[in-house]
Design a protein around this motif. Structure first.
Motif, PDB file in Angstrom:
ATOM      1  N   ILE A  61     -40.823 -54.622 -20.493  1.00 24.59           N
ATOM      2  CA  ILE A  61     -41.658 -53.527 -20.996  1.00 24.59           C
ATOM      3  C   ILE A  61     -40.768 -52.371 -21.413  1.00 24.59           C
ATOM      4  N   HIS A  62     -40.800 -52.028 -22.721  1.00 18.20           N
ATOM      5  CA  HIS A  62     -40.047 -50.886 -23.237  1.00 18.20           C
ATOM      6  C   HIS A  62     -41.052 -49.776 -23.560  1.00 18.20           C
ATOM      7  N   TRP A  63     -40.986 -48.675 -22.811  1.00 16.85           N
ATOM      8  CA  TRP A  63     -42.006 -47.643 -22.924  1.00 16.85           C
ATOM      9  C   TRP A  63     -41.392 -46.296 -22.589  1.00 16.85           C
ATOM     10  N   GLY A 104     -34.649 -44.857 -27.710  1.00 19.15           N
ATOM     11  CA  GLY A 104     -33.219 -44.539 -27.649  1.00 19.15           C
ATOM     12  C   GLY A 104     -32.587 -44.436 -29.024  1.00 19.15           C
ATOM     13  N   TRP A 105     -32.574 -45.517 -29.740  1.00 20.81           N
ATOM     14  CA  TRP A 105     -31.853 -45.610 -31.023  1.00 20.81           C
ATOM     15  C   TRP A 105     -32.431 -44.709 -32.096  1.00 20.81           C
ATOM     16  N   SER A 106     -33.733 -44.317 -31.982  1.00 18.67           N
ATOM     17  CA  SER A 106     -34.302 -43.428 -33.015  1.00 18.67           C
ATOM     18  C   SER A 106     -33.958 -41.963 -32.741  1.00 18.67           C
ATOM     19  N   ARG A 137     -35.381 -46.032 -17.086  1.00 20.80           N
ATOM     20  CA  ARG A 137     -34.560 -45.031 -17.782  1.00 20.80           C
ATOM     21  C   ARG A 137     -33.788 -45.727 -18.877  1.00 20.80           C
ATOM     22  N   HIS A 138     -34.142 -45.423 -20.137  1.00 26.84           N
ATOM     23  CA  HIS A 138     -33.453 -46.040 -21.276  1.00 26.84           C
ATOM     24  C   HIS A 138     -32.330 -45.102 -21.734  1.00 26.84           C
ATOM     25  N   HIS A 139     -31.705 -45.409 -22.862  1.00 25.35           N
ATOM     26  CA  HIS A 139     -30.535 -44.623 -23.288  1.00 25.35           C
ATOM     27  C   HIS A 139     -30.875 -43.155 -23.533  1.00 25.35           C
ATOM     28  N   ASP A 140     -32.180 -42.848 -23.705  1.00 28.73           N
ATOM     29  CA  ASP A 140     -32.543 -41.443 -24.000  1.00 28.73           C
ATOM     30  C   ASP A 140     -32.626 -40.602 -22.731  1.00 28.73           C
ATOM     31  N   PHE A 145     -31.934 -55.726 -10.627  1.00 27.53           N
ATOM     32  CA  PHE A 145     -31.546 -54.527 -11.389  1.00 27.53           C
ATOM     33  C   PHE A 145     -31.133 -55.026 -12.764  1.00 27.53           C
ATOM     34  N   TRP A 146     -31.873 -54.571 -13.796  1.00 29.25           N
ATOM     35  CA  TRP A 146     -31.576 -55.017 -15.161  1.00 29.25           C
ATOM     36  C   TRP A 146     -30.827 -53.897 -15.867  1.00 29.25           C
ATOM     37  N   PHE A 147     -29.487 -53.911 -15.772  1.00 26.61           N
ATOM     38  CA  PHE A 147     -28.697 -52.855 -16.385  1.00 26.61           C
ATOM     39  C   PHE A 147     -28.512 -53.125 -17.869  1.00 26.61           C
ATOM     40  N   ASP A 148     -28.204 -52.059 -18.609  1.00 26.20           N
ATOM     41  CA  ASP A 148     -27.979 -52.143 -20.043  1.00 26.20           C
ATOM     42  C   ASP A 148     -27.090 -50.959 -20.426  1.00 26.20           C
ATOM     43  N   GLY A 149     -26.540 -50.989 -21.649  1.00 29.19           N
ATOM     44  CA  GLY A 149     -25.773 -49.826 -22.098  1.00 29.19           C
ATOM     45  C   GLY A 149     -24.385 -49.751 -21.523  1.00 29.19           C
ATOM     46  N   PRO A 185     -28.627 -63.440 -22.982  1.00 29.52           N
ATOM     47  CA  PRO A 185     -28.759 -63.576 -24.440  1.00 29.52           C
ATOM     48  C   PRO A 185     -29.911 -62.705 -24.940  1.00 29.52           C
ATOM     49  N   GLU A 186     -29.678 -62.049 -26.072  1.00 29.16           N
ATOM     50  CA  GLU A 186     -30.710 -61.102 -26.539  1.00 29.16           C
ATOM     51  C   GLU A 186     -31.212 -61.493 -27.906  1.00 29.16           C
ATOM     52  N   GLN A 187     -32.531 -61.542 -28.074  1.00 29.73           N
ATOM     53  CA  GLN A 187     -33.196 -61.880 -29.346  1.00 29.73           C
ATOM     54  C   GLN A 187     -32.730 -63.251 -29.866  1.00 29.73           C
TER      55      GLN A 187
HETATM   56  O1  FHN Z   1     -29.964 -50.857 -26.859  1.00 28.67           O
HETATM   57  C1  FHN Z   1     -30.790 -51.699 -26.069  1.00 28.67           C
HETATM   58  C2  FHN Z   1     -32.090 -51.961 -26.751  1.00 28.67           C
HETATM   59  O2  FHN Z   1     -32.771 -50.756 -26.998  1.00 28.67           O
HETATM   60  C3  FHN Z   1     -32.937 -52.844 -25.841  1.00 28.67           C
HETATM   61  O3  FHN Z   1     -33.204 -52.156 -24.619  1.00 28.67           O
HETATM   62  C4  FHN Z   1     -32.188 -54.149 -25.587  1.00 28.67           C
HETATM   63  C5  FHN Z   1     -32.977 -55.010 -24.618  1.00 28.67           C
HETATM   64  O4  FHN Z   1     -32.108 -55.837 -23.954  1.00 28.67           O
HETATM   65  N1  FHN Z   1     -30.885 -53.859 -25.011  1.00 28.67           N
HETATM   66  C6  FHN Z   1     -30.035 -52.991 -25.778  1.00 28.67           C
HETATM   67  C7  FHN Z   1     -29.498 -53.638 -27.035  1.00 28.67           C
HETATM   68  O5  FHN Z   1     -28.661 -54.726 -26.666  1.00 28.67           O
END
Ligand code: FHN
Length: 455
Positions: free
Chosen positions: A51-53, A64-66, A115-118, A213-217, A273-275
């Motif tokens: 869920i991205h919200w 984030g990216w916008s 908490r996303h990149h923003d 814990f699903w880390f990113d960034g 793996p993403e998308q």
């Molecule tokens: O930059 C993020 C993106 O917004 C999204 O959250 C994806 C989902 O895995 N992860 C990053 C891009 O690889």
């Protein structure tokens, strides 16, 4: 501006500082491993809801990216983006409804962008005012969702972005903000890492226990291997049973998502793996994350993937021995949009009718391909035939010749295995429009059969 914190929280923070002082290592510490039982339990779930919200849903642009240095069709100037929270009031948010949508889809766990990149926090954090309690909504979304998950026995884990483009201590911004960090001083990355640790600790203490814990960034310059292993071990200290994805450290190979394979042991319990559907791999746990539309956060009139595409992704993923984390982007009013709810309901209908071939299975022994995919459990192999299906299904022979072949929950099928071919007489039966599932009973453990390519 830091929120006023209780003496207990300050004390906890101080203890934390003693236990996991940031980046004082001369070398990378030992990586604390995952609890094997947690990995087995996670793998059995096969299917989760991503869920991205956040307040960004008010714009219909990407989370984030916008956030940028100008406003256009896909971007929002950071001076506007960072104020969206003052208008964020998702009055139709209903955590129980979200969990029911996931359950109806056949999903067994949920991962929310806490908490996303923003940098915006979807929970009541003692360490920032840039959180849900500063919005007109003033309700703790993470508490309501984790409570609903606990009541409905739905596992949960937070997505938590290591990078925070709004936080001056992070020191990297995704826009051309003049004079960043605004204080004009140096970004204090040690203080930023402490901020992250305090927020992760308060999440576990208030809303845990967590599945993952699903880390990113993790890809940006300030993050290092030392920080990654420190964070991995910090999380194990918070909850020994928790799983951690491979975006905690620096070992992920881009969007392919698996570990770099450069001989270095990186922190992280599963590949991401993403998308795309990951490659067949039984040795390293993995989970494909993918959008149901084309954008992670909610987008008006987004193109929702067809039922066939959604289920084919799911079948190819579980056939490859992976889990699928399938993403929805809820609307600014708090609802998951009806088109996405309907698609997930349709997926769940098919999945429930074939659940014996899905949950608690492993991928293979036939590797996925245009023909379809296979899963296995105990002495049974499940074939998901998605390609054209003739009166006779022909596959390479198995090292353990099947004793019984039947349509899942259906009639027995004649079959014959010879030296170079397994033939299953499907006859003039009508194939399933998504995938025809056939059950093969073999002598002994199906998982011990060497994986086989299908041309
Ligand atoms: O930059 C993020 C993106 O917004 C999204 O959250 C994806 C989902 O895995 N992860 C990053 C891009 O690889």
């Amino acid at each position: 501006m830091m929120k006023r914190r209780t003496a207990l929280q300050i004390g906890a923070g101080a203890i934390g500082a003693l236990t996991f002082n940031t980046n004082s290592f001369s070398q990378i510490p030992k990586i604390l491993p995952a609890d094997p039982e947690s990995l087995i339990a996670w793998r059995k779930k096969r299917f989760g809801m991503f869920i991205h919200w956040g307040p960004v849903s008010l714009t219909g642009k990407e989370i984030g990216w916008s956030r940028a240095s100008e406003t256009n069709a896909t971007k929002t100037d950071w001076r506007e983006y960072d104020q969206l929270y003052k208008r964020f009031n998702p009055e139709q948010f209903d955590a129980n409804a979200w969990v029911s949508v996931a359950q109806d889809a056949g999903m067994k766990y949920m991962v929310l962008t806490t908490r996303h990149h923003d940098g915006f926090c979807l929970w009541d954090s003692a360490y920032t005012d840039y959180d849900i309690m500063s919005t007109p909504f003033r309700r703790d979304v993470l508490k309501e969702l984790t409570d609903a998950c606990k009541q409905k026995e739905m596992a949960f884990g937070p997505y938590f972005s290591i990078c925070d483009w709004r936080n001056p201590d992070y020191g990297v911004s995704n826009d051309a903000k003049p004079g960043y960090p605004p204080e004009g001083g140096k970004a204090d990355f040690d203080r930023f890492v402490k901020y992250n640790q305090n927020q992760l600790r308060e999440q576990v203490e208030k809303y845990g226990p967590y599945l993952v814990f699903w880390f990113d960034g993790e890809w940006e310059k300030p993050w290092t291997r030392e920080r990654g292993v420190e964070l991995n071990n910090f999380c194990r200290g918070l909850q020994p049973s928790v799983l951690i994805n491979n975006r905690v450290d620096k070992g992920r190979k881009g969007m392919e998502g698996m570990f770099a394979g450069d001989g270095i042991q990186y922190a992280g319990d599963f590949g991401t793996p993403e998308q795309r559907v990951g490659l067949f791999n039984r040795d390293t746990p993995w989970e494909t994350c993918m959008t149901i539309g084309r954008q992670w956060a909610w987008k008006p009139n987004d193109e929702i993937k067809s039922l066939k595409e959604c289920l084919n992704t799911f079948i190819q993923t579980i056939g490859g021995d992976g889990n699928l984390l399938f993403n929805v982007g809820p609307m600014p009013d708090g609802r998951i949009e009806p088109r996405q709810v309907e698609r997930l309901r349709e997926m769940g209908e098919w999945i429930k009718a074939h659940q014996d071939a899905i949950y608690e299975t492993r991928g293979g022994p036939y590797k996925p391909g245009k023909w379809g995919a296979a899963t296995c459990k105990g002495d049974t192999i499940y074939l998901f035939i998605t390609g054209a299906i003739g009166e006779t299904i022909k596959l390479p022979p198995l090292s353990k010749a099947p004793e019984i072949a039947r349509v899942l929950n259906g009639p027995i099928l004649n079959h014959q295995q010879e030296a170079n071919e397994l033939r299953i007489e499907f006859g003039a039966r009508k194939p399933d429009p998504i995938a025809t599932v056939i059950e093969l009973r073999v002598p002994g453990d199906a998982l011990s059969i060497e994986p086989i390519d299908v041309s």
